[in-house]
Design a protein around this motif. Structure first.
Motif, short mmCIF file in Angstrom:
data_model
loop_
_atom_site.label_atom_id
_atom_site.label_comp_id
_atom_site.label_asym_id
_atom_site.label_seq_id
_atom_site.Cartn_x
_atom_site.Cartn_y
_atom_site.Cartn_z
N GLU A 180 0.83 -1.21 0.00
CA GLU A 180 0.00 0.00 0.00
C GLU A 180 0.86 1.26 0.00
O GLU A 180 0.56 2.24 -0.70
CB GLU A 180 -0.93 0.00 1.22
N ALA A 181 1.96 1.24 0.75
CA ALA A 181 2.89 2.37 0.76
C ALA A 181 3.52 2.56 -0.62
O ALA A 181 3.69 3.69 -1.08
CB ALA A 181 3.97 2.14 1.81
N ARG A 182 3.82 1.45 -1.28
CA ARG A 182 4.39 1.51 -2.63
C ARG A 182 3.39 2.14 -3.61
O ARG A 182 3.75 2.97 -4.44
CB ARG A 182 4.77 0.11 -3.10
N LYS A 183 2.12 1.77 -3.48
CA LYS A 183 1.09 2.33 -4.36
C LYS A 183 0.92 3.83 -4.12
O LYS A 183 0.74 4.60 -5.07
CB LYS A 183 -0.24 1.63 -4.13
N ARG A 184 0.99 4.24 -2.87
CA ARG A 184 0.88 5.67 -2.57
C ARG A 184 2.05 6.45 -3.17
O ARG A 184 1.87 7.54 -3.74
CB ARG A 184 0.84 5.90 -1.05
N ALA A 185 3.25 5.91 -3.05
CA ALA A 185 4.43 6.56 -3.63
C ALA A 185 4.32 6.62 -5.16
O ALA A 185 4.67 7.64 -5.77
CB ALA A 185 5.70 5.84 -3.19
N LEU A 186 3.85 5.54 -5.76
CA LEU A 186 3.70 5.51 -7.21
C LEU A 186 2.64 6.51 -7.68
O LEU A 186 2.83 7.19 -8.69
CB LEU A 186 3.35 4.09 -7.66
N ASN A 187 1.55 6.62 -6.95
CA ASN A 187 0.51 7.60 -7.29
C ASN A 187 1.03 9.03 -7.16
O ASN A 187 0.69 9.90 -7.97
CB ASN A 187 -0.73 7.40 -6.43
N LEU A 188 1.86 9.27 -6.15
CA LEU A 188 2.47 10.59 -6.00
C LEU A 188 3.39 10.90 -7.17
O LEU A 188 3.36 12.00 -7.72
CB LEU A 188 3.23 10.67 -4.68
N TYR A 189 4.18 9.92 -7.58
CA TYR A 189 5.08 10.10 -8.73
C TYR A 189 4.27 10.42 -9.99
O TYR A 189 4.62 11.32 -10.75
CB TYR A 189 5.93 8.85 -8.94
N LYS A 190 3.19 9.70 -10.20
CA LYS A 190 2.35 9.94 -11.38
C LYS A 190 1.73 11.33 -11.34
O LYS A 190 1.63 12.00 -12.38
CB LYS A 190 1.24 8.89 -11.47
N ALA A 191 1.31 11.77 -10.17
CA ALA A 191 0.72 13.10 -10.05
C ALA A 191 1.75 14.18 -10.38
O ALA A 191 1.46 15.14 -11.11
CB ALA A 191 0.16 13.30 -8.65
N TRP A 192 2.96 14.04 -9.83
CA TRP A 192 4.04 14.98 -10.15
C TRP A 192 4.34 14.95 -11.64
O TRP A 192 4.53 15.99 -12.27
CB TRP A 192 5.31 14.64 -9.37
N TYR A 193 4.40 13.76 -12.22
CA TYR A 193 4.73 13.59 -13.64
C TYR A 193 3.70 14.30 -14.52
O TYR A 193 4.05 14.97 -15.50
CB TYR A 193 4.78 12.09 -13.97
N ARG A 194 2.42 14.18 -14.16
CA ARG A 194 1.36 14.81 -14.94
C ARG A 194 1.37 16.33 -14.80
O ARG A 194 1.03 17.05 -15.72
CB ARG A 194 0.00 14.29 -14.50
#
Length: 124
Positions: A24-38
């Motif tokens: 779950e922590a990994r998914k949160r970090a990945l979602n944050l990365y995607k948000a920054w990327y967008r």
């Protein structure tokens, strides 16, 4: 002896901040990365950064890879919370251009100080 066991139990029973397990922590970090990327093209445009979107995205990847080896779920959650706050501040334009440009200051090579190094680099 009893004190050590109490400490071990207290250390083992720490409440999580956001994530229950590592996935779950990994998914949160990945979602944050995607948000920054967008948001990166809009941040570059709003702050008039003298870098391309690709350069900013590579810096984003570098910043995330700095914390790649973090394994504690609570630390990962705190980093994600801080990243979300930074993103919110950047998107809402609560920062100034200097705050954004500070990310590139750390990765720049130090300027040469002796004559030979300056000569090789082509600096007067």
């Amino acid at each position: 002896m009893a004190g050590r066991e109490a400490v071990k139990r207290a250390v083992q029973q720490v409440r999580p901040i956001l994530s229950v397990d590592r996935e779950e922590a990994r998914k949160r970090a990945l979602n944050l990365y995607k948000a920054w990327y967008r948001q990166m093209p809009y941040i570059v445009m709003d702050y008039d950064i003298p870098m391309s979107v690709e350069q900013c995205r590579s810096k984003l990847r570098e910043e995330f890879s700095k914390n790649r080896n973090v394994t504690d779920i609570r630390v990962i959650d705190m980093l994600v919370i801080k990243g979300q706050m930074e993103l919110k501040e950047s998107v809402e334009i609560w920062k100034q251009k200097g705050h954004i440009m500070r990310y590139w200051k750390e990765s720049q090579d130090p300027k040469p100080t002796d004559f030979l190094s300056k000569f090789i680099q082509g600096i007067n």
